[in-house]
Design a protein around this motif. Structure first.
Motif, PDB file in Angstrom:
ATOM      1  N   LEU A  74       0.857  -1.142  -0.158  1.00  0.00           N
ATOM      2  CA  LEU A  74       0.107   0.026  -0.073  1.00  0.00           C
ATOM      3  C   LEU A  74       0.870   1.305   0.106  1.00  0.00           C
ATOM      4  N   ARG A  75       0.200   2.223  -0.687  1.00  0.00           N
ATOM      5  CA  ARG A  75       1.344   3.585  -0.571  1.00  0.00           C
ATOM      6  C   ARG A  75       0.150   4.600  -0.193  1.00  0.00           C
ATOM      7  N   LYS A  76       0.575   5.551   0.661  1.00  0.00           N
ATOM      8  CA  LYS A  76      -0.470   6.417   1.309  1.00  0.00           C
ATOM      9  C   LYS A  76       0.370   7.734   1.560  1.00  0.00           C
ATOM     10  N   ARG A  77      -0.458   8.641   1.862  1.00  0.00           N
ATOM     11  CA  ARG A  77       0.039  10.006   2.278  1.00  0.00           C
ATOM     12  C   ARG A  77      -0.512  10.461   3.734  1.00  0.00           C
ATOM     13  N   LEU A  78       0.297  10.886   4.354  1.00  0.00           N
ATOM     14  CA  LEU A  78      -0.119  11.425   5.699  1.00  0.00           C
ATOM     15  C   LEU A  78       0.371  12.913   5.939  1.00  0.00           C
TER      16      LEU A  78
END
Lengths: 355, 453
Positions: free
Chosen positions: A2-6
């Motif tokens: 998974l690739r997310k941003r925060l």
């Protein structure tokens, strides 16, 4: 994966949420007591310590003074209790620490050390103490944007943003973090707080990686000696290098991958404990026999062991060298021994003898 | 609940270390004369107070006693002539060390009790039991839970000293070439420029050929005390050693000569006039009030003695020591324990210390195991006490142990405190006179103290 941003704000919310959920959260914290900062002159050590709020995390940390290792393989640990009851010994197993733990903000070098320790403590024989803690540990790595002069992770097959050992890797990109969720354990931590994370979109860490590597002074790949060490074994270069070594244990004890230990009994008349304590191949006592004979009689023999264990024997056994390039041993050595330069020097010496 | 019960039923547990000839007989006399005294004391008999090592006291506290009594023959009555007089010197310093660490002195007592003084012994024990009772159960040697004491007096922030003139470097090289060329020495221990990650720093180096002497340098980054290499087997095998030494390092060399670790004629000292070295970007604490900017003992002198800057009169650590002394014992204990608790027993403090040359070190002796090797608070406290104690009257204050401690323990304060006490009690400063006896290996019949009962 998974690739997310925060966002930074949500990162703190996430951390506080993890703490509130009852997990033990360990992060770099600046120690506040009367001690003197190790070398940084900032008046306090940065160490991995349990936190109760995201506000306690050392904001400007580049590298902790001691690696995360102490939480998986503590400096001292009771592995056995015994008592004499009515003339008979009674053995008791100590409780093994099975606290669910999240380790926050390990630099990629420190995170990469964990699989190295795993291969030792979780190999042919599973070390119950280490592996119990390990199974309950989730590692959240933090990419490194400010490599220090002593750093050389790129010279040992890693990079300031490498994923090895992390369950989740955070990389600061602009004002946000790219979140790479690398394992199932990591996924669990993210999924519980899904609303804090957004899709990564086109966020990438390539530029961050390039910039960080560009800042690194030492990145030329280090040679290894798995093939050549038997010819090098008696080379005079060892003595030349080790003359300066004072034989303390700073390098091994600040090393994220060194894992040698000593077993000692501490007892009074009717009860006692057996402890497992950190030990270091630089100490004369490390190989001293009860007879008085020492197979590694001088510091040259002992320092050779340190270098060859990391860059030859471990490689032979486990397929990679046992150094992650964090450089702690370089900055903490009382007399400035620099393993990066030492390895190069040994390689040059081996060229001279034609091996 | 359990604690309350324990406190309600608590009785002081006291160990008495006594000499065979006087106090033991005195205690016996109290018994045979049917004198009653508090039953809280366990007596351990030694041949002489001179044999009562502070290790025993540390060990007793570590195993949970609430108080310790040490007692023997009156001065002049020692059955081995002067054991008690040597012991008296130790007690004077050791008591100050324990006080500085935060041990409540109501727990640690010293007395002269002769063979006929049964009544004095009985009275003494009763008094001490009461004092210990008031002090309460001894603190455990574990990490305190009520927070760490901060230190409020700050150290002076003095910028780096002026760089020494480059002639120093060229003079050192010339002398080294000459010493090596004529074969007077087998190796010169000095400094060279560090490279790579430590660019700008200096690092120890060993030159054994005249043509390599141009590696040698001297500047304000030459912090290491190279005297530590004089007892190193890999260096000693070159034969006579030439050594580049600042005044502070020369004080360590004097200590090694005094204690018969090296002979004066086995070392050629290249003394360097020094205005101070840099640690963490500022003048090292030891340099602020340095008494030996111009070397006091040397074979070759490098630098201009008239170039030294005036030196402050007060040692910069003294304000911090005074601050700690203004606190309660418990607050001092909470200053030290969090620091000792994180000691990892890398023994870097020992490794860099020129005067820690023992082979093996007391920390490595295990029959009996005086100092637990485990890096838990008890073991660490025992180690750090004994390290400081063994350097009392010997430490020259070079500060290397504090510089290299990877966990920031303020060893400098411990060492400086003991140096102050030794100077006050015996008017002695280490590292100046190679022919003087070390203060704790000798005694005077009129040594002053005000605490032995």
């Amino acid at each position: 994966m998974l690739r997310k941003r925060l966002t930074r704000e949500n990162l703190n919310k996430w951390i506080d949420g993890l703490v509130a959920s009852g997990l033990r959260v360990i992060a770099p914290v600046r120690e506040r007591d009367g001690g003197r900062g190790a070398r940084d002159g900032k008046g306090g050590l940065t160490l991995f310590r349990p936190i109760t709020s995201s506000a306690e995390i050392a904001a400007d940390y580049t590298k902790t003074d001691l690696p995360f290792k102490e939480w998986l393989f503590p400096p001292t640990e009771v592995i056995l209790h015994y008592r004499i009851v009515d003339g008979e010994p009674v053995l008791e197993d100590p409780e093994v620490d099975a606290t669910k733990t999240v380790a926050l903000f390990l630099r990629p070098c420190d995170a990469a050390a964990i699989p190295i320790l795993d291969s030792v403590f979780g190999g042919d024989y599973e070390d119950e103490f280490y592996m119990t803690r390990r199974r309950n540990l989730t590692v959240v790595g933090l990419s490194c944007t400010e490599p220090q002069p002593e750093c050389f992770c790129a010279a040992v097959g890693l990079s300031p943003t490498s994923e090895a050992g992390s369950d989740i890797l955070l990389t600061p990109v602009g004002d946000e973090f790219l979140v790479e969720v690398l394992t199932e354990k990591g996924e669990q931590l993210v999924n519980q707080y899904a609303d804090l994370f957004a899709d990564a979109g086109d966020l990438t860490k390539e530029q961050v990686t390039e910039q960080a590597i560009a800042k690194m002074l030492r990145k030329e790949s280090l040679p290894t000696f798995a093939e050549t060490y038997s010819e090098l074994f008696e080379h005079p270069v060892w003595e030349e290098i080790a003359r300066k070594c004072l034989g303390c244990g700073v390098c091994a004890y600040s090393c994220p991958t060194c894992h040698c230990y000593d077993i000692v009994d501490e007892a009074t008349l009717f009860e006692g404990v057996r402890c497992r304590n950190w030990d270091c191949c630089g100490f004369a006592l490390f190989t001293l026999h009860a007879s008085g004979h020492n197979p590694r009689p001088t510091q040259a023999h002992r320092y050779r062991q340190r270098v060859l264990h990391k860059f030859a024997y471990f490689l032979q056994t486990y397929g990679r060298n046992m150094c992650v390039g964090c450089g702690r041993c370089v900055i903490k050595c009382p007399v400035g021994m620099d393993i990066y330069e030492v390895v190069q020097k040994v390689a040059q010496a081996s060229e001279r003898v034609g091996v | 609940m359990a604690n309350e019960v324990r406190e309600r039923n608590w009785e002081p547990k006291i160990v008495a270390f006594v000499c065979n000839w006087c106090t033991y007989v005195g205690a016996d006399a109290a018994g045979t004369s049917r004198m009653q005294y508090a039953p809280n004391v366990r007596i351990i008999r030694f041949p002489c107070t001179g044999r009562i090592d502070p290790l025993f006291i540390i060990r007793a506290f570590q195993h949970g006693v609430d108080g310790v009594i040490v007692s023997g023959c009156h001065p002049g009555d020692c059955h081995y002539v002067s054991g008690n007089l040597l012991a008296r010197r130790r007690w004077i310093v050791f008591r100050k060390l324990m006080d500085f660490l935060g041990l409540d002195l109501r727990r640690l007592h010293f007395a002269w009790v002769s063979a006929t003084e049964g009544a004095k012994w009985a009275h003494l024990v009763n008094e001490i039991v009461e004092e210990v009772r008031q002090a309460g159960p001894a603190p455990t040697w574990a990490m305190p839970t009520n927070g760490a004491t901060q230190i409020e007096a700050s150290l002076p922030e003095i910028g780096p000293p002026p760089s020494p003139p480059p002639e120093l470097t060229s003079q050192i090289r010339e002398i080294a070439k000459q010493l090596l060329g004529t074969g007077e020495v087998g190796v010169v221990v000095g400094y060279e420029k560090a490279t790579g990650a430590r660019e700008g720093a200096a690092t120890p180096t060993f030159v054994n050929k005249p043509e390599d002497a141009d590696r040698l340098i001297f500047n304000e980054h030459c912090i290491h005390n190279l005297a530590v290499y004089l007892t190193n087997p890999l260096v000693k095998k070159f034969g006579k050693v030439g050594i580049v030494a600042k005044g502070c390092d020369i004080r360590s060399i004097v200590g090694l000569i005094q204690e018969n670790q090296i002979k004066r004629e086995d070392v050629s000292i290249i003394g360097v006039v020094c205005n101070g070295v840099v640690v963490n970007g500022r003048l090292a604490d030891k340099c602020v009030a340095c008494p030996v900017k111009v070397p006091h003992i040397y074979d070759h002198l490098v630098g201009d003695p008239s170039s030294v800057q005036t030196t402050a009169s007060e040692h910069p650590l003294d304000a911090q020591i005074a601050y700690l002394e203004s606190l309660s014992p418990e607050e001092r204990w909470n200053f030290w324990m969090p620091q000792f608790a994180r000691c990892i027993r890398c023994y870097a403090c020992r490794a860099v210390c020129p005067l820690c040359y023992c082979q093996p070190c007391i920390a490595e002796k295990h029959r009996p195991q005086w100092i637990p090797t485990s890096p838990h608070p008890q073991g660490n406290l025992a180690w750090n006490i004994i390290r400081a104690w063994h350097l009392a009257g010997r430490c020259v204050g070079c500060g290397e142990c504090t510089r290299v401690c990877p966990v920031g323990i303020r060893l400098d304060l411990l060492n400086r405190k003991l140096a102050i006490e030794v100077e006050r009690a015996f008017n002695y400063r280490p590292g100046f006179d190679p022919s003087a006896p070390t203060p704790l290996s000798t005694h005077r019949p009129d040594d002053k103290e005000d605490f032995i009962r």
